[in-house]
Write a protein that holds these residues in place. Structure first.
Motif, mmCIF file in Angstrom:
data_model
loop_
_atom_site.group_PDB
_atom_site.id
_atom_site.type_symbol
_atom_site.label_atom_id
_atom_site.label_comp_id
_atom_site.label_asym_id
_atom_site.label_seq_id
_atom_site.Cartn_x
_atom_site.Cartn_y
_atom_site.Cartn_z
ATOM 1 N N HIS A 264 0.747 -0.919 -0.068
ATOM 2 C CA HIS A 264 -0.208 -0.183 0.486
ATOM 3 C C HIS A 264 0.591 1.599 -0.157
ATOM 4 N N LEU A 265 1.775 1.377 0.408
ATOM 5 C CA LEU A 265 2.839 2.583 0.486
ATOM 6 C C LEU A 265 3.765 2.665 -0.644
ATOM 7 N N ALA A 266 3.918 1.493 -0.924
ATOM 8 C CA ALA A 266 4.463 1.586 -2.238
ATOM 9 C C ALA A 266 3.218 1.996 -3.437
ATOM 10 N N ARG A 267 2.380 1.662 -3.517
ATOM 11 C CA ARG A 267 1.663 2.684 -3.882
ATOM 12 C C ARG A 267 0.810 3.301 -3.926
ATOM 13 N N LEU A 268 1.049 4.202 -2.815
ATOM 14 C CA LEU A 268 0.376 5.974 -3.257
ATOM 15 C C LEU A 268 2.347 6.314 -2.979
ATOM 16 N N ARG A 269 3.165 5.857 -2.762
ATOM 17 C CA ARG A 269 4.231 6.612 -3.435
ATOM 18 C C ARG A 269 4.529 6.769 -4.886
ATOM 19 N N THR A 270 4.102 5.927 -5.794
ATOM 20 C CA THR A 270 3.511 5.801 -6.748
ATOM 21 C C THR A 270 2.467 6.766 -7.344
ATOM 22 N N ILE A 271 1.734 6.380 -6.424
ATOM 23 C CA ILE A 271 0.497 7.772 -7.086
ATOM 24 C C ILE A 271 1.121 9.589 -7.433
ATOM 25 N N ALA A 272 1.984 9.254 -5.615
ATOM 26 C CA ALA A 272 2.631 10.895 -5.702
ATOM 27 C C ALA A 272 3.384 10.995 -6.501
ATOM 28 N N ALA A 273 4.470 10.490 -6.988
ATOM 29 C CA ALA A 273 5.253 10.345 -8.030
ATOM 30 C C ALA A 273 4.589 10.714 -9.296
ATOM 31 N N LEU A 274 3.619 10.040 -10.217
ATOM 32 C CA LEU A 274 3.359 10.020 -11.184
ATOM 33 C C LEU A 274 2.971 12.093 -11.438
ATOM 34 N N LEU A 275 1.995 11.681 -10.059
ATOM 35 C CA LEU A 275 0.698 13.181 -9.751
ATOM 36 C C LEU A 275 2.550 14.426 -10.424
ATOM 37 N N THR B 165 -2.977 12.993 -13.933
ATOM 38 C CA THR B 165 -4.460 13.440 -13.193
ATOM 39 C C THR B 165 -4.972 11.547 -12.532
ATOM 40 N N LEU B 166 -5.466 12.050 -11.510
ATOM 41 C CA LEU B 166 -6.133 11.053 -10.813
ATOM 42 C C LEU B 166 -7.023 10.659 -11.626
ATOM 43 N N ASN B 167 -7.967 10.873 -12.589
ATOM 44 C CA ASN B 167 -7.940 9.550 -13.492
ATOM 45 C C ASN B 167 -7.496 8.717 -14.165
ATOM 46 N N GLY B 168 -6.639 9.548 -14.845
ATOM 47 C CA GLY B 168 -5.388 8.964 -16.040
ATOM 48 C C GLY B 168 -4.369 7.943 -14.361
ATOM 49 N N ILE B 169 -4.885 8.127 -13.733
ATOM 50 C CA ILE B 169 -4.048 7.407 -12.831
ATOM 51 C C ILE B 169 -4.782 5.930 -12.267
ATOM 52 N N ALA B 170 -5.496 6.349 -11.814
ATOM 53 C CA ALA B 170 -6.989 5.238 -11.836
ATOM 54 C C ALA B 170 -7.002 4.322 -12.905
ATOM 55 N N ASP B 171 -7.427 4.610 -14.470
ATOM 56 C CA ASP B 171 -7.093 3.961 -15.597
ATOM 57 C C ASP B 171 -6.059 3.293 -15.340
ATOM 58 N N LEU B 172 -4.622 3.899 -15.083
ATOM 59 C CA LEU B 172 -3.127 2.893 -15.303
ATOM 60 C C LEU B 172 -2.603 1.917 -14.739
ATOM 61 N N ALA B 173 -3.181 2.244 -12.884
ATOM 62 C CA ALA B 173 -3.491 0.819 -12.127
ATOM 63 C C ALA B 173 -4.640 0.473 -12.624
ATOM 64 N N ALA B 174 -6.007 0.602 -13.001
ATOM 65 C CA ALA B 174 -6.750 -0.655 -13.619
ATOM 66 C C ALA B 174 -6.417 -1.647 -14.720
ATOM 67 N N ALA B 175 -5.531 -0.968 -15.968
ATOM 68 C CA ALA B 175 -4.683 -1.337 -17.013
ATOM 69 C C ALA B 175 -3.148 -2.116 -16.004
ATOM 70 N N PHE B 176 -3.105 -1.873 -15.259
ATOM 71 C CA PHE B 176 -1.820 -2.850 -14.806
ATOM 72 C C PHE B 176 -2.063 -4.156 -14.400
ATOM 73 N N GLU B 177 -3.426 -4.130 -13.046
ATOM 74 C CA GLU B 177 -3.874 -5.124 -12.444
ATOM 75 C C GLU B 177 -4.584 -5.726 -13.071
ATOM 76 N N SER B 178 -4.529 -5.760 -14.956
ATOM 77 C CA SER B 178 -5.682 -6.343 -15.440
ATOM 78 C C SER B 178 -4.741 -7.338 -16.769
ATOM 79 N N GLY B 179 -3.276 -6.673 -15.942
ATOM 80 C CA GLY B 179 -2.258 -7.393 -16.457
ATOM 81 C C GLY B 179 -1.745 -9.171 -16.408
#
Length: 208
Positions: A40-51, A56-70
């Motif tokens: 969870h901490l790694a994901r939050l740091r990734t979110i901060a780095a991508l911001l 955008t948060l919407n873009g990060i959410a879409d990236l996370a969905a694509a990433f997790e479906s891989g």
């Protein structure tokens, strides 16, 4: 939750918002206690780095969905299969740095579908250092990543046909198909023919 927010340098309110948006996975629950961990901490740091990189948060959410479906790395790389390619482990923010502004949900989904990228916990694995470096170089030259990926898809179709041609030739005319013996011979032929084809094409393009 308070401990995780403090470690990540954000407020609990922001953390709740991220969790409601599905940007981080739910915690492990034990009775009434919700446990968060290093993932969870790694994901939050990734979110901060991508911001910070302008996502955008919407873009990060879409990236996370694509990433997790891989597909995971074991499925993509296989187990015990011979390969001359060197996989590369990347954080999502490092991937964004390689292809600045080009890591969109659509491009990520295409790369995952092609098997160029795989997931391994909180990391992304690219199947080939050479393909990663060449792709990044083409993007730096101004070629859109989407075009690079589509070219890769077309090249793969031709490469599969060439691999079939050489393996069938060895299978037909030699006692056994030896991958170690096949590789340098096949690569030399393909490299020479591609070089000659580029020469012909460049001469045609240069002709008045």
């Amino acid at each position: 939750m308070e401990e995780l927010a403090k470690e990540a340098g954000i407020t609990v309110r922001t953390l709740r918002f991220y969790r409601e948006r599905g940007l981080i996975p739910p915690p492990r629950r034990q009775g009434r206690i919700a446990w968060y961990d290093e993932h969870h901490l790694a994901r939050l740091r990734t979110i901060a780095a991508l911001l910070e990189r302008g996502h955008t948060l919407n873009g990060i959410a879409d990236l996370a969905a694509a990433f997790e479906s891989g597909r995971d790395v074991g499925e993509v790389l296989g187990l015990g299969e011979p390969s001359e390619e060197t996989p590369v482990r990347l954080t999502p923010e490092a991937l964004a740095d390689h292809f600045e502004g080009e890591v969109t949900p659509e491009n990520l989904a295409t790369a995952l579908d092609l098997g160029y990228l795989a997931t391994d916990g909180d990391e992304i694995v690219h199947i080939s250092r050479r393909l990663l470096d060449v792709s990044a170089a083409l993007v730096r030259e101004g070629v859109p990543l989407a075009a690079v990926l589509e070219a890769g898809r077309a090249v793969r179709e031709h490469a599969e046909a060439l691999a079939e041609l050489f393996t069938e030739m060895l299978r037909t005319h030699t006692a056994e198909t030896d991958a170690d013996r096949l590789r340098p011979l096949a690569k030399s032929v393909v490299d020479a023919e591609l070089s000659l084809a580029l020469d012909r094409r460049l001469r045609r393009d240069a002709s008045p």
